[in-house]
Design an enzyme around this catalytic site. Structure first.
Site, PDB file in Angstrom:
ATOM      1  CG  HIS A 209       9.685   7.222   6.336  1.00  0.00           C
ATOM      2  ND1 HIS A 209       9.109   7.106   5.094  1.00  0.00           N
ATOM      3  CD2 HIS A 209       8.657   7.481   7.185  1.00  0.00           C
ATOM      4  CE1 HIS A 209       7.804   7.281   5.186  1.00  0.00           C
ATOM      5  NE2 HIS A 209       7.493   7.509   6.443  1.00  0.00           N
TER       6      HIS A 209
ATOM      7  CG  ASP B 155       7.501   7.045  -0.233  1.00  0.00           C
ATOM      8  OD1 ASP B 155       8.300   7.720   0.437  1.00  0.00           O
ATOM      9  OD2 ASP B 155       7.234   7.261  -1.424  1.00  0.00           O
TER      10      ASP B 155
END
Length: 401
Positions: A373, A377
């Site tokens: 992450h 995204d």
């Protein structure tokens, strides 16, 4: 009489140390030239260390699980004659030890109390409860191979016996993490402690893909491999990566550098008798489905038999993991550090799907995929998987430029 010192050899590629994963001798054992003395592991490659002299083992310099530096004394052998004049191996001799074939002479094998087998074969036998003393070896100098284990099991020999009485057990076994198992543990700890994972699950209708796969397998030439779903998934990933290059990357989190790769080197997580290994299918973007299938079969077999080379186990840019029929409905795969994405394949199941008018039976498969992450995204992860889904559900799109 004198002593001959065998040192940890230079295995190459800048490796400064290796883990001792098995001893094949103990103090007091006789040895001859080319007899396998020990097995060491660096990264995910296992190397067997042979003897270059005739003599008797006097001393072992490490225990299984210890890390030994290149050039450090590994064991001492009592020798006679000309060999007694050499107190320790030279650098050239150490290189010779690393390159020598890891085989033992039959005469020495008959004297040893321990059957001759590679670490992978020993681990497989241990997990299956097979006494290697009962297995006839057909490898070099009587070494026991994976095929010998298969033959032993195929004869219907029961590896273990079970008591008929229901008796409570009180035994406790402590198992030290060594070799590949320890490296797997270290890799998983590194990945989960340093990578913030986001896992995205999507279901794929693979009914048309399965029909296409069955047709292609029925029409394949005798020299072509049988297709599984993985080559199609690999081709879909290659095409989706063209539009979403962020997932085909590695992240140096210490230096803060993301490296996006043009080449698609796909790691294939494979379960082997020695544990989880990740052989790498290189340049998937330059292979068609048949070439992918051929290379997949070769790599998985090399990993299973312990013959995969170092360069075949490193350098992946994205990983695929599949448990086949045991794939379950959903998984949460752990990213192969320093990559930023891993694609998890779940099992195919027949499910009722509403087509707007009625429920119809369709072959459905979930993809459970994890992303770093920090680099990817959620929107990008979802968009990438949705593109893969579209390609797999309409497989003719995979081959369209």
């Amino acid at each position: 009489m004198g002593e001959f010192v065998i040192k940890m050899p230079d295995i190459g590629e800048g490796v400064a140390e290796a883990e001792l994963v098995d001893w094949f001798v103990k103090p007091g054992d006789p040895v001859v030239e080319d007899m396998v003395l020990a097995a060491v592991m660096t990264d995910k490659a296992t190397v067997e260390i042979p003897s270059s002299v005739i003599g008797t083992v006097l001393w072992l310099g490490a225990e299984v699980g210890d890390t030994v530096a290149v050039g450090a004394p590994l064991l001492r052998i009592e020798v006679g004659g000309e060999a007694a004049e050499a107190e320790e191996t030279t650098e050239a001799e150490s290189e010779t030890l690393a390159a020598s074939p890891a085989v033992a002479l039959a005469a020495a094998h008959e004297q040893a109390p321990k059957p001759l087998a590679s670490p992978a074969v020993r681990l497989r036998a241990k997990e299956a409860g097979i006494d290697l003393h009962l297995v006839r070896g057909t490898g070099p100098s009587g070494a026991i191979t994976h095929e010998d284990i298969d033959l032993f099991v195929g004869r219907g020999v029961q590896p273990t016996s079970k008591a008929t009485d229901l008796v409570g057990k009180t035994n406790v076994e402590e198992i030290r993490l060594t070799g590949l198992r320890r490296r797997i543990a270290e890799k998983m700890t590194l990945a989960t402690s340093r990578i913030p994972h986001i896992t995205y699950v999507e279901e794929i209708d693979v009914s048309d893909l399965e029909d296409l796969r069955a047709t292609m397998n029925g029409d394949r030439r005798s020299d072509q491999p049988k297709l599984t779903i993985l080559p199609f998934l690999i081709q879909a990933l290659v095409k989706a990566i063209e539009e979403h290059p962020v997932v085909n990357a590695t992240f140096d989190d210490e230096g803060g550098v993301i490296t996006r790769h043009g080449a698609v080197h796909i790691g294939i997580a494979a379960q082997t008798p020695a544990g989880l290994m990740v052989p790498v299918l290189r340049n998937a973007e330059a292979r068609d489905i048949w070439a992918c299938a051929t290379e997949l079969n070769r790599l998985v077999e090399a990993a299973r038999t312990g013959t995969a080379q170092r360069e075949e186990l490193t350098g992946s840019t994205i990983t695929v993991t599949s448990l086949g029929a045991l794939g379950g409905v959903v998984t949460t795969p752990i990213i192969n550090h320093p990559e930023v994405a891993i694609i998890g394949v779940n099992k195919i199941m027949m499910r009722p799907v509403w087509d707007g008018n009625r429920f119809i039976p369709r072959k459905m498969m979930n993809l459970s995929s994890s992303f770093d992450h920090r680099v990817v995204d959620g929107w990008d992860a979802a968009s990438f998987i949705q593109r893969v889904k579209a390609l797999l559900e309409t497989p003719s799109l995979i081959s369209i430029e």
